[in-house]
Design a protein around this motif. Structure first.
Motif, mmCIF file in Angstrom:
data_model
loop_
_atom_site.group_PDB
_atom_site.id
_atom_site.type_symbol
_atom_site.label_atom_id
_atom_site.label_comp_id
_atom_site.label_asym_id
_atom_site.label_seq_id
_atom_site.Cartn_x
_atom_site.Cartn_y
_atom_site.Cartn_z
ATOM 1 N N ILE A 23 0.843 -1.199 0.000
ATOM 2 C CA ILE A 23 0.000 0.000 0.000
ATOM 3 C C ILE A 23 0.876 1.247 0.000
ATOM 4 O O ILE A 23 0.620 2.196 -0.748
ATOM 5 C CB ILE A 23 -0.953 -0.001 1.209
ATOM 6 N N GLU A 24 1.914 1.251 0.804
ATOM 7 C CA GLU A 24 2.806 2.403 0.856
ATOM 8 C C GLU A 24 3.505 2.639 -0.471
ATOM 9 O O GLU A 24 3.760 3.773 -0.857
ATOM 10 C CB GLU A 24 3.807 2.233 1.994
ATOM 11 N N MET A 25 3.814 1.562 -1.205
ATOM 12 C CA MET A 25 4.420 1.716 -2.533
ATOM 13 C C MET A 25 3.507 2.506 -3.460
ATOM 14 O O MET A 25 3.968 3.237 -4.320
ATOM 15 C CB MET A 25 4.688 0.346 -3.169
ATOM 16 N N PHE A 26 2.215 2.349 -3.285
ATOM 17 C CA PHE A 26 1.249 3.037 -4.137
ATOM 18 C C PHE A 26 0.827 4.372 -3.548
ATOM 19 O O PHE A 26 -0.146 4.957 -3.988
ATOM 20 C CB PHE A 26 0.011 2.152 -4.351
ATOM 21 N N GLY A 27 1.511 4.851 -2.546
ATOM 22 C CA GLY A 27 1.177 6.140 -1.957
ATOM 23 C C GLY A 27 -0.179 6.144 -1.289
ATOM 24 O O GLY A 27 -0.891 7.136 -1.340
ATOM 25 N N ASN A 28 -0.555 5.031 -0.673
ATOM 26 C CA ASN A 28 -1.836 4.880 0.020
ATOM 27 C C ASN A 28 -3.040 5.044 -0.899
ATOM 28 O O ASN A 28 -4.139 5.300 -0.452
ATOM 29 C CB ASN A 28 -1.953 5.855 1.200
ATOM 30 N N ALA A 29 -2.848 4.910 -2.206
ATOM 31 C CA ALA A 29 -3.945 5.069 -3.156
ATOM 32 C C ALA A 29 -4.565 3.731 -3.550
ATOM 33 O O ALA A 29 -5.333 3.671 -4.479
ATOM 34 C CB ALA A 29 -3.456 5.796 -4.398
ATOM 35 N N VAL A 30 -4.214 2.670 -2.858
ATOM 36 C CA VAL A 30 -4.732 1.354 -3.223
ATOM 37 C C VAL A 30 -6.173 1.227 -2.756
ATOM 38 O O VAL A 30 -6.523 1.606 -1.656
ATOM 39 C CB VAL A 30 -3.857 0.240 -2.610
ATOM 40 N N SER A 31 -6.994 0.677 -3.623
ATOM 41 C CA SER A 31 -8.396 0.421 -3.310
ATOM 42 C C SER A 31 -8.699 -1.028 -3.684
ATOM 43 O O SER A 31 -7.854 -1.723 -4.252
ATOM 44 C CB SER A 31 -9.294 1.362 -4.121
#
Length: 126
Positions: A23-31
């Protein structure tokens, strides 16, 4: 040989500890929609068979993933998928298993978000 409870614990730890890093790799934009996209890409790259069943009369879509790696692996993957979806706030996901299949039932509302995400021109997505 791992018990069903031990398999669940390993999957829980994986989602709690390693998925947080993802999730952090995606900048918390994971849904849930993004996770579904990633899951399908992984299944395709791994050359596992899968089928998507959509019925326009129903408000959900069913995914059948054929791993053919035994009941324990099906249990592990089902727990990973269920826990990940729940950690992303998707509590109405249904996951069932057989010795060869993991069957995932998702509301169509997730799919619309996934389609919008996939078709959105954004190079920093991955």
């Amino acid at each position: 040989n791992l018990s069903d409870e031990q398999i669940k614990e390993v999957a829980d730890k994986y989602v709690r500890h390693y998925f947080i890093d993802t999730i952090e790799m995606f900048g918390n934009a994971v849904s849930a929609a993004v996770y579904l996209d990633i899951l399908l890409k992984w299944i395709e790259m791994s050359e596992f068979n899968y089928r998507i069943n959509e019925d326009s009369q129903l408000d959900y879509t069913t995914y059948k993933f054929q791993f053919d790696l035994g009941l324990k692996f099906s249990q592990f993957m089902a727990n990973i998928i269920r826990n990940t979806m729940e950690s992303l706030g998707q509590t109405d996901t249904k996951v069932k298993i057989t010795e060869h299949l993991v069957i995932l039932r998702l509301p169509k509302s997730i799919l619309w978000k996934a389609i919008l995400f996939i078709n959105e021109p954004n190079e920093s997505r991955y």
